[in-house]
Design a protein around this motif. Sequence first.
Motif, PDB file in Angstrom:
ATOM      1  N   LYS A   3      11.638  -1.540  -1.371  1.00 33.17           N
ATOM      2  CA  LYS A   3      10.825  -0.195  -0.991  1.00 33.17           C
ATOM      3  C   LYS A   3       9.903  -0.077  -2.297  1.00 33.17           C
ATOM      4  CE  LYS A   3      12.984   2.958   1.274  1.00 33.17           C
ATOM      5  NZ  LYS A   3      13.808   4.266   1.201  1.00 33.17           N
ATOM      6  N   PHE A   4      10.409  -0.205  -3.653  1.00 30.11           N
ATOM      7  CA  PHE A   4       9.820  -0.110  -4.814  1.00 30.11           C
ATOM      8  C   PHE A   4       8.661  -1.006  -4.791  1.00 30.11           C
ATOM      9  CE2 PHE A   4       8.680  -0.588  -9.130  1.00 30.11           C
ATOM     10  CZ  PHE A   4       8.289   0.530  -9.521  1.00 30.11           C
ATOM     11  N   ASP A   5       9.019  -2.368  -4.489  1.00 26.93           N
ATOM     12  CA  ASP A   5       8.124  -3.504  -4.558  1.00 26.93           C
ATOM     13  C   ASP A   5       6.882  -3.129  -3.503  1.00 26.93           C
ATOM     14  OD1 ASP A   5       9.788  -4.690  -6.387  1.00 26.93           O
ATOM     15  OD2 ASP A   5      10.636  -6.287  -4.954  1.00 26.93           O
ATOM     16  N   ASP A   6       7.368  -2.821  -2.303  1.00 28.10           N
ATOM     17  CA  ASP A   6       6.333  -2.313  -1.316  1.00 28.10           C
ATOM     18  C   ASP A   6       5.218  -1.247  -1.891  1.00 28.10           C
ATOM     19  OD1 ASP A   6       7.593  -4.260   0.428  1.00 28.10           O
ATOM     20  OD2 ASP A   6       8.433  -2.678   1.671  1.00 28.10           O
ATOM     21  N   TYR A   7       5.753  -0.368  -2.342  1.00 31.78           N
ATOM     22  CA  TYR A   7       5.061   1.094  -2.940  1.00 31.78           C
ATOM     23  C   TYR A   7       4.143   0.297  -3.931  1.00 31.78           C
ATOM     24  CZ  TYR A   7       3.651   5.300  -5.083  1.00 31.78           C
ATOM     25  OH  TYR A   7       3.125   6.283  -5.575  1.00 31.78           O
ATOM     26  N   ILE A   8       4.632  -0.645  -4.964  1.00 28.64           N
ATOM     27  CA  ILE A   8       3.592  -1.073  -6.021  1.00 28.64           C
ATOM     28  C   ILE A   8       2.429  -1.677  -5.405  1.00 28.64           C
ATOM     29  CG2 ILE A   8       3.442  -2.867  -7.831  1.00 28.64           C
ATOM     30  CD1 ILE A   8       4.768  -0.435  -8.543  1.00 28.64           C
ATOM     31  N   THR A   9       2.586  -2.520  -4.366  1.00 22.72           N
ATOM     32  CA  THR A   9       1.539  -3.170  -3.555  1.00 22.72           C
ATOM     33  C   THR A   9       0.445  -2.081  -3.129  1.00 22.72           C
ATOM     34  OG1 THR A   9       2.874  -4.729  -2.806  1.00 22.72           O
ATOM     35  CG2 THR A   9       0.764  -4.596  -1.548  1.00 22.72           C
ATOM     36  N   TYR A  10       1.124  -1.082  -2.275  1.00 19.66           N
ATOM     37  CA  TYR A  10       0.204   0.114  -2.031  1.00 19.66           C
ATOM     38  C   TYR A  10      -0.747   0.575  -3.142  1.00 19.66           C
ATOM     39  CZ  TYR A  10       2.052   0.409   2.721  1.00 19.66           C
ATOM     40  OH  TYR A  10       2.519   0.259   4.165  1.00 19.66           O
ATOM     41  N   LEU A  11      -0.020   0.643  -4.259  1.00 17.62           N
ATOM     42  CA  LEU A  11      -0.516   1.367  -5.435  1.00 17.62           C
ATOM     43  C   LEU A  11      -1.580   0.472  -5.818  1.00 17.62           C
ATOM     44  CD1 LEU A  11       2.401   2.892  -7.717  1.00 17.62           C
ATOM     45  CD2 LEU A  11       0.781   4.217  -6.388  1.00 17.62           C
ATOM     46  N   ILE A  12      -1.325  -0.816  -6.330  1.00 20.02           N
ATOM     47  CA  ILE A  12      -2.537  -1.744  -6.817  1.00 20.02           C
ATOM     48  C   ILE A  12      -3.604  -1.769  -5.887  1.00 20.02           C
ATOM     49  CG2 ILE A  12      -2.904  -4.134  -7.127  1.00 20.02           C
ATOM     50  CD1 ILE A  12       0.053  -4.232  -8.023  1.00 20.02           C
ATOM     51  N   GLY A  59      -3.108   5.701  -1.076  1.00 20.14           N
ATOM     52  CA  GLY A  59      -2.072   4.754  -0.840  1.00 20.14           C
ATOM     53  C   GLY A  59      -0.683   5.191  -0.772  1.00 20.14           C
ATOM     54  N   THR A  60      -0.316   6.276  -1.593  1.00 25.10           N
ATOM     55  CA  THR A  60       0.950   6.746  -1.588  1.00 25.10           C
ATOM     56  C   THR A  60       1.274   7.561  -0.064  1.00 25.10           C
ATOM     57  OG1 THR A  60       1.067   6.964  -3.914  1.00 25.10           O
ATOM     58  CG2 THR A  60       2.556   8.337  -2.546  1.00 25.10           C
ATOM     59  N   TYR A  61       0.249   8.243   0.451  1.00 21.81           N
ATOM     60  CA  TYR A  61       0.132   9.076   1.692  1.00 21.81           C
ATOM     61  C   TYR A  61       0.675   7.848   2.762  1.00 21.81           C
ATOM     62  CZ  TYR A  61      -0.989  11.040   6.061  1.00 21.81           C
ATOM     63  OH  TYR A  61      -0.965  11.355   7.550  1.00 21.81           O
ATOM     64  N   PHE A  62       0.047   6.700   2.857  1.00 20.52           N
ATOM     65  CA  PHE A  62       0.286   5.699   3.824  1.00 20.52           C
ATOM     66  C   PHE A  62       1.435   5.113   3.543  1.00 20.52           C
ATOM     67  CE2 PHE A  62      -4.661   5.663   4.504  1.00 20.52           C
ATOM     68  CZ  PHE A  62      -4.395   6.257   5.894  1.00 20.52           C
ATOM     69  N   PHE A  63       1.914   4.848   2.475  1.00 13.93           N
ATOM     70  CA  PHE A  63       3.318   4.398   2.194  1.00 13.93           C
ATOM     71  C   PHE A  63       4.307   5.315   2.649  1.00 13.93           C
ATOM     72  CE2 PHE A  63       7.207   4.176  -0.477  1.00 13.93           C
ATOM     73  CZ  PHE A  63       7.448   2.900  -0.179  1.00 13.93           C
ATOM     74  N   CYS A  64       4.148   6.407   2.195  1.00 11.52           N
ATOM     75  CA  CYS A  64       5.151   7.395   2.447  1.00 11.52           C
ATOM     76  C   CYS A  64       5.445   7.466   4.141  1.00 11.52           C
ATOM     77  CB  CYS A  64       4.992   8.696   1.669  1.00 11.52           C
ATOM     78  SG  CYS A  64       5.514   8.377   0.006  1.00 11.52           S
ATOM     79  N   LYS A  65       4.168   7.882   4.803  1.00 10.85           N
ATOM     80  CA  LYS A  65       3.959   7.931   6.152  1.00 10.85           C
ATOM     81  C   LYS A  65       4.782   6.796   6.799  1.00 10.85           C
ATOM     82  CE  LYS A  65       0.928   9.057   9.721  1.00 10.85           C
ATOM     83  NZ  LYS A  65       1.023  10.430  10.261  1.00 10.85           N
ATOM     84  N   ASN A  66       4.507   5.663   6.520  1.00 11.87           N
ATOM     85  CA  ASN A  66       5.109   4.369   7.027  1.00 11.87           C
ATOM     86  C   ASN A  66       6.623   4.479   6.859  1.00 11.87           C
ATOM     87  OD1 ASN A  66       5.129   1.946   8.310  1.00 11.87           O
ATOM     88  ND2 ASN A  66       4.402   0.773   6.457  1.00 11.87           N
ATOM     89  N   LYS A  67       7.159   4.866   5.519  1.00 12.53           N
ATOM     90  CA  LYS A  67       8.459   4.806   5.201  1.00 12.53           C
ATOM     91  C   LYS A  67       9.371   6.161   5.514  1.00 12.53           C
ATOM     92  CE  LYS A  67       8.002   0.496   3.370  1.00 12.53           C
ATOM     93  NZ  LYS A  67       8.601  -0.679   4.294  1.00 12.53           N
ATOM     94  N   ASN A  68       8.681   6.885   5.972  1.00  7.14           N
ATOM     95  CA  ASN A  68       9.258   8.451   6.197  1.00  7.14           C
ATOM     96  C   ASN A  68       9.852   8.787   4.792  1.00  7.14           C
ATOM     97  OD1 ASN A  68       9.882  10.641   7.639  1.00  7.14           O
ATOM     98  ND2 ASN A  68      11.757   9.664   8.529  1.00  7.14           N
ATOM     99  N   GLN A  69       9.111   9.068   3.796  1.00 11.26           N
ATOM    100  CA  GLN A  69       9.425   9.316   2.540  1.00 11.26           C
ATOM    101  C   GLN A  69       8.618  10.647   2.262  1.00 11.26           C
ATOM    102  OE1 GLN A  69      11.801   7.788   0.447  1.00 11.26           O
ATOM    103  NE2 GLN A  69      12.175   7.001   2.435  1.00 11.26           N
ATOM    104  N   ASN A  70       9.035  11.189   1.048  1.00 15.15           N
ATOM    105  CA  ASN A  70       8.337  12.612   0.657  1.00 15.15           C
ATOM    106  C   ASN A  70       7.201  11.920  -0.342  1.00 15.15           C
ATOM    107  OD1 ASN A  70       7.463  14.747  -0.916  1.00 15.15           O
ATOM    108  ND2 ASN A  70       9.306  15.953  -0.645  1.00 15.15           N
ATOM    109  N   ILE A  71       5.967  12.344   0.180  1.00 20.38           N
ATOM    110  CA  ILE A  71       4.792  11.955  -0.870  1.00 20.38           C
ATOM    111  C   ILE A  71       4.806  12.177  -2.362  1.00 20.38           C
ATOM    112  CG2 ILE A  71       3.292  13.757  -0.019  1.00 20.38           C
ATOM    113  CD1 ILE A  71       0.942  11.498  -0.360  1.00 20.38           C
TER     114      ILE A  71
END
Length: 177
Positions: A3-12, A59-71
């Motif tokens: 999940k963290f690796d995926d998030y880093i991709t969204y951030l970059i 990017g964080t919004y889309f990641f969290c929406k996709n993974k159902n996480q708190n932005i």
Amino acid sequence: NQKFDDYITYLIIGIIIGGRLGYVLFYNFSYYINNISDIFKIWQGGMSFHGALIGIIIGTYFFCKNKNQNIFSYLDVVAVCSPIGIFLGRISNFINSELYGIETNVPWSVKFIKIDDLNRHPSQIYEAIFEGVVLFIILTMLFSRLRNTPGIISGYFLILYSFFRFVIEFFREPDHQ
């Protein structure tokens, strides 16, 4: 953690696209509207902190929406880590004689010989200290106490970064655009 690796991709992706589009829109729109293909030439420089910040949030919004996480839980972690990158970026600006300060006679003034022969405020160092070191220390101390309240740390980041940047702008030469 995947999940963290995926998030880093969204951030970059958010940093690169947001930073570049921010520079194009906020700093040099008249040039890029007439030279559309140059927008993609990121190796020639031109990134905006403000645009990168917006890119990170999107990017964080889309990641969290996709993974159902708190932005805000994710933005808080980014906020605590960001001053390290800001510090390194401002040191790079100093080394490259970029974003230099206004003329001054203070004893710690610097001559940016790539620019001119004037004594100037080392505004990049001011930013490295306040937006980097001081902000990192404050946010790290707050994070240990407030990490269970998502959004507070990222809110403090925005307030403190904005305050430091506002004050230091009085010592910085305006951008040529």
